[in-house]
Design a protein around this motif. Structure first.
Motif, short mmCIF file in Angstrom:
data_model
loop_
_atom_site.label_atom_id
_atom_site.label_comp_id
_atom_site.label_asym_id
_atom_site.label_seq_id
_atom_site.Cartn_x
_atom_site.Cartn_y
_atom_site.Cartn_z
N GLY A 1 73.27 10.48 -44.04
CA GLY A 1 74.65 10.95 -44.03
C GLY A 1 75.39 10.55 -45.29
N THR B 1 71.11 19.44 -47.59
CA THR B 1 70.92 18.80 -46.30
C THR B 1 69.53 19.08 -45.76
N ASN C 1 74.81 16.81 -40.50
CA ASN C 1 74.90 16.69 -41.95
C ASN C 1 75.68 17.84 -42.58
#
Length: 373
Positions: free
Chosen positions: A186, A239, A265
């Motif tokens: 993250g 991501t 994400n």
């Protein structure tokens, strides 16, 4: 149509900037790989452990400064107690068979409990009953809580134990890196999207591109939407690369849905995009934009879960709740390590969505200061 034109222009400019693409897509992989080798083991000072049906002599041997032991009724389920009371492990005994159920969301705690239990089993085969009785007397005189537990148990001979291990999350091969992976994932998505979107918009402003765009009939909302969607496409690609690299190259186990990890994400990237665009309005150069990193990004690292929030002062715990990465870390850790479903992370996703919405509104309002006509 005007929004689509802005999206196309952003995509073309990003594709021409090979250095920015390399920074966005490959720098996170390099850092993740380094972290994978650096974070192999960890240690912890004290862990919560539950038990039932445990012999008094084993309790004596397990009593030490690293374990906080709690007794539970005989009919409880180990997995349920671990989830409800956030226990690192639950120990039960039947016919001299020790069954230890580990939470295993933090492999360092699992390793510590394993070491202490194995040490206790070894000690019981080396120490005589007289020696143990003496130790028990010392514990009773110095630890009232443990004395109350021991007083309910009858003295017994020293049994020969067999040990069986169970894992609520992960397996015996889980590593320290896997504990930090959700938070690191993250953070990398947030950091690189924040940095690149902020600097890219700043460049457009300093070169006059944004001023020329604002001189047209294009609405502020269309401009912000175009930037968010344009940069958002690259954020989604980033991501996907990070998630699948961690799973299929680093062989990290994801107990929950991979697509939930991707969804979280993407929402984090949206928050980073809106924050990056907003912060860039306060900078007049790329160097000034980078100077915002210690103010906006670094504090979030401390509250993302890398440092246990529960161990912080109460006022610091309140500060954590205004940090987007706090909610991102909660959601990613739950899905990757504890098989959380969408309903379990819906609150965290909602808060992240509100962060993004607030900054998008601020960006639309802030764009007014640059319009000349």
């Amino acid at each position: 149509m005007r929004t689509i034109a802005i999206i196309k222009r952003v995509l073309l400019e990003m594709l021409r900037d090979k250095r920015t693409l390399a920074l966005m897509f490959f720098a996170p992989l390099l850092i993740l790989t380094l972290m994978y080798f650096l974070f192999a083991t960890n240690s912890t000072s004290k862990v919560q452990v539950g038990f039932n049906h445990l012999d008094s002599q084993m309790l004596v041997l397990l009593n030490n400064k690293h374990l906080d032991l709690h007794e539970y009724p005989a009919n409880v389920q180990a997995k349920k107690m671990i989830r409800q009371h956030k226990l690192a492990a639950f120990i039960s005994e039947h016919d001299h068979q020790l069954t230890i159920s580990y939470q295993n969301s933090d492999p360092s705690q699992t390793t510590l409990v394993k070491k202490l239990i194995q040490g206790a089993v070894t000690k019981q085969s080396l120490k005589g009953l007289t020696k143990l009785t003496k130790i028990q007397g010392q514990i009773i005189s110095s630890d009232p809580a443990m004395a109350a537990i021991l007083s309910k148990k009858k003295p017994s001979t020293i049994p020969k134990y067999q040990i069986g291990n169970k894992y609520l999350y992960g397996s015996s091969g889980s590593t320290f890196f896997e504990t930090f992976l959700p938070i690191l994932m993250g953070f990398f998505v947030f950091f690189f999207v924040f940095l690149i979107s902020g600097i890219s918009l700043l460049t457009e402003r300093t070169t006059g591109t944004l001023n020329r765009l604002l001189a047209t009939p294009v609405k502020r909302g269309e401009i912000i939407s175009g930037y968010l969607i344009g940069y958002g496409i690259f954020a989604i690609i980033q991501t996907l690369i990070i998630v699948f690299y961690a799973i299929y190259v680093l062989n990290v186990t994801v107990l929950g849905s991979i697509w939930l990890v991707v969804l979280i994400n993407i929402v984090v990237a949206l928050v980073a995009l809106s924050m990056g665009i907003f912060v860039s309005t306060f900078a007049s150069s790329e160097f000034q934009m980078i100077q915002f990193i210690p103010i906006v990004v670094i504090p979030q690292v401390f509250f993302s879960g890398l440092i246990p929030i529960d161990n912080m002062a109460v006022w610091l715990q309140w500060v954590a709740h205004v940090m987007p990465l706090y909610y991102a870390g909660n959601a990613l850790t739950g899905v990757i390590e504890k098989d959380y479903q969408f309903s379990d992370i819906s609150f965290d996703l909602t808060i992240l969505g509100l962060f993004a919405l607030v900054f998008i509104i601020l960006n639309i309002r802030g764009m007014r200061r640059y319009r000349r006509v």
